[in-house]
Design a protein around this motif. Structure first.
Motif, PDB file in Angstrom:
ATOM      1  N   SER A 126       0.818  -1.215   0.000  1.00  0.00           N
ATOM      2  CA  SER A 126       0.000   0.000   0.000  1.00  0.00           C
ATOM      3  C   SER A 126       0.850   1.263   0.000  1.00  0.00           C
ATOM      4  N   ASN A 127       0.248   2.369  -0.444  1.00  0.00           N
ATOM      5  CA  ASN A 127       0.927   3.662  -0.410  1.00  0.00           C
ATOM      6  C   ASN A 127       1.361   4.021   1.001  1.00  0.00           C
ATOM      7  N   GLY A 128       0.481   3.751   1.961  1.00  0.00           N
ATOM      8  CA  GLY A 128       0.784   4.132   3.339  1.00  0.00           C
ATOM      9  C   GLY A 128       2.048   3.505   3.861  1.00  0.00           C
ATOM     10  N   SER A 129       2.349   2.280   3.433  1.00  0.00           N
ATOM     11  CA  SER A 129       3.551   1.581   3.887  1.00  0.00           C
ATOM     12  C   SER A 129       4.742   1.858   2.985  1.00  0.00           C
ATOM     13  N   VAL A 130       4.573   1.677   1.669  1.00  0.00           N
ATOM     14  CA  VAL A 130       5.689   1.804   0.733  1.00  0.00           C
ATOM     15  C   VAL A 130       6.203   3.241   0.661  1.00  0.00           C
ATOM     16  N   GLN A 131       5.294   4.214   0.799  1.00  0.00           N
ATOM     17  CA  GLN A 131       5.668   5.616   0.609  1.00  0.00           C
ATOM     18  C   GLN A 131       5.849   6.380   1.921  1.00  0.00           C
ATOM     19  N   TYR A 132       5.947   5.662   3.027  1.00  0.00           N
ATOM     20  CA  TYR A 132       6.299   6.257   4.315  1.00  0.00           C
ATOM     21  C   TYR A 132       5.341   7.356   4.764  1.00  0.00           C
ATOM     22  N   THR A 274     -12.642   1.043  -1.936  1.00  0.00           N
ATOM     23  CA  THR A 274     -11.461   1.881  -2.126  1.00  0.00           C
ATOM     24  C   THR A 274     -10.597   1.317  -3.248  1.00  0.00           C
ATOM     25  N   ALA A 275     -10.159   2.204  -4.147  1.00  0.00           N
ATOM     26  CA  ALA A 275      -9.212   1.857  -5.208  1.00  0.00           C
ATOM     27  C   ALA A 275      -7.991   2.764  -5.059  1.00  0.00           C
ATOM     28  N   GLU A 276      -6.812   2.141  -4.959  1.00  0.00           N
ATOM     29  CA  GLU A 276      -5.572   2.879  -4.686  1.00  0.00           C
ATOM     30  C   GLU A 276      -4.503   2.519  -5.715  1.00  0.00           C
ATOM     31  N   LEU A 291       4.553   8.984  -5.724  1.00  0.00           N
ATOM     32  CA  LEU A 291       3.269   9.557  -6.095  1.00  0.00           C
ATOM     33  C   LEU A 291       2.202   8.502  -5.849  1.00  0.00           C
ATOM     34  N   GLY A 292       1.182   8.850  -5.085  1.00  0.00           N
ATOM     35  CA  GLY A 292       0.150   7.871  -4.783  1.00  0.00           C
ATOM     36  C   GLY A 292      -1.158   8.519  -4.392  1.00  0.00           C
ATOM     37  N   GLY A 293      -2.231   7.786  -4.565  1.00  0.00           N
ATOM     38  CA  GLY A 293      -3.531   8.310  -4.182  1.00  0.00           C
ATOM     39  C   GLY A 293      -4.593   7.231  -4.197  1.00  0.00           C
ATOM     40  N   TYR A 294      -5.809   7.599  -3.795  1.00  0.00           N
ATOM     41  CA  TYR A 294      -6.919   6.644  -3.775  1.00  0.00           C
ATOM     42  C   TYR A 294      -8.243   7.365  -3.895  1.00  0.00           C
ATOM     43  N   LEU A 295      -9.274   6.609  -4.236  1.00  0.00           N
ATOM     44  CA  LEU A 295     -10.664   7.033  -4.172  1.00  0.00           C
ATOM     45  C   LEU A 295     -11.403   6.061  -3.267  1.00  0.00           C
ATOM     46  N   SER A 296     -12.190   6.599  -2.307  1.00  0.00           N
ATOM     47  CA  SER A 296     -13.007   5.778  -1.415  1.00  0.00           C
ATOM     48  C   SER A 296     -14.446   6.271  -1.467  1.00  0.00           C
ATOM     49  N   TRP A 297     -15.377   5.315  -1.539  1.00  0.00           N
ATOM     50  CA  TRP A 297     -16.792   5.638  -1.541  1.00  0.00           C
ATOM     51  C   TRP A 297     -17.431   5.025  -0.310  1.00  0.00           C
TER      52      TRP A 297
END
Length: 359
Positions: A126-132, A274-276, A291-297
């Motif tokens: 995930s972005n949260g882990s890989v991208q610190y 969620t799609a990240e 560079l990372g992001g997500y969309l959550s509904w």
């Protein structure tokens, strides 16, 4: 006679040590920095504390019992670098504390307090882990990707041996009214070979107390108030997830996560999808641009988040970083990035600089 008995005992201990090799590893992680948040309930606010990776310290041990069989254990506690407090009050090892047996031929069986497999298998891609940056985990951590104490008590876990890059795990957490009021079932399949690392996870909780606070930018959720630090209690919480990380070239890593969380109370239900996506470009051996992001509904609100950062490795264990993360919410909820107080509007931005050390 007493001296002879002590001598025989010492000799027996030495003989045992000669046949069974054992080791204990002490390890940990500490992060510190400053974040400027443009909208903390309507005010710009500077905050200190860990964000890159949850601060923790722990120990792991292994004893070779012979014949490919080993005894293993692990203890790990979370803490906050800015205050020294534990992440969960009153818990000495809030992340996990387990013991078990592992075999090259038959796999591993462990018992105790263990990470939800959603955190164990999905988080690493995930972005949260890989991208610190914890700011890139998903709204209120409903899918359990971030490690904030949603570990499974009274659990038993079995992991298969690795076969052609594949392993599978299954975990059951027993219902205990004092420490875990509902049962938990969790299972995953993980593939790791060559440039690809991928995972598929299912995790099902019953009567789970989730510390949402106001992390959804809402005053209430499914009929339960979130103000005043109240904890949301989900009758059911079912998590489905897919994740992958692919080393496209020596300079470029691509990764993504898909999750769905089905929640219900006694009277209402909701679903979060969620799609990240994320990309990490290694400019040099030491420097990486992320560079990372997500969309959550979720329940009438769409959360869109994007983050960009620069991570520079001073050594194999120490990095410094600078990051900008923005969230926009459409619908009934306001922006609410993980770890930050929610916004009083649809927008929230965090500017972060920090240093992180693994030991």
């Amino acid at each position: 006679m007493k001296k002879l008995t002590l001598a025989l005992l010492a000799a027996g201990m030495l003989a045992t040590g000669a046949h069974a090799q054992s080791s204990v590893t002490l390890y940990g992680s500490i992060d510190e920095g400053i974040t400027y948040n443009t909208n903390n309930m309507g005010h710009g606010t500077a905050t200190l504390g860990p964000v890159a990776v949850p601060d923790f310290y722990g120990m792991r041990g292994v004893e070779d019992l012979g014949g490919g069989l080993k005894a293993v254990f692990a203890l790990q506690n979370g803490f906050k670098s800015n205050t020294g407090q534990g992440t969960i009050a009153g818990e000495a090892f809030s992340h996990f504390s387990w013991v078990g047996l592992t075999s090259d031929r038959f796999g591993a069986l462990t018992l105790g307090r263990q990470l939800d497999l959603a955190a164990d298998a999905l988080r690493v891609n995930s972005n949260g882990s890989v991208q610190y940056t914890f700011y890139l985990f998903h709204p209120a951590n409903l899918d359990n990707l971030g490690i904030i104490g949603d570990s499974i008590n009274n659990s038993v876990k079995y992991t298969t041996p690795t076969l052609h890059g594949f392993t599978a795990s299954g975990m059951y957490g027993f219902d205990d009214s004092s420490t875990q009021p509902g049962r938990v079932v969790s299972a995953d399949v993980v593939y790791s070979q060559g440039p690809l690392r991928a995972s598929m996870v299912y995790s099902s909780w019953r009567n789970h107390a989730i510390p949402l606070v106001s992390g959804l930018g809402l005053g209430s959720f499914l009929g339960q108030p979130l103000t005043g630090g109240q904890t949301f209690v989900a009758r059911t919480q079912d998590i489905f997830g897919l994740s992958a990380l692919y080393k496209a070239t020596s300079e470029l890593d691509l990764h993504g996560v898909l999750t769905q969380v089905n929640l219900s109370t006694q009277t209402q239900s909701a679903r979060m999808r969620t799609a990240e996506l994320g990309a990490d470009y290694h400019v040099t051996v030491a420097n990486t641009v992320t560079l990372g992001g997500y969309l959550s509904w979720l329940s009438g609100t769409r959360y869109a988040e994007l983050g960009v950062g620069d991570v520079y490795a001073l050594s194999k264990r120490t990095v410094v970083y600078a990051q900008v993360t923005c969230q926009h919410a459409d619908g009934v909820g306001n922006a609410a990035m993980p770890l930050l107080a929610p916004s009083d509007s649809p927008n929230q931005t965090a500017f972060r600089i920090g240093v992180h050390h693994f030991f």
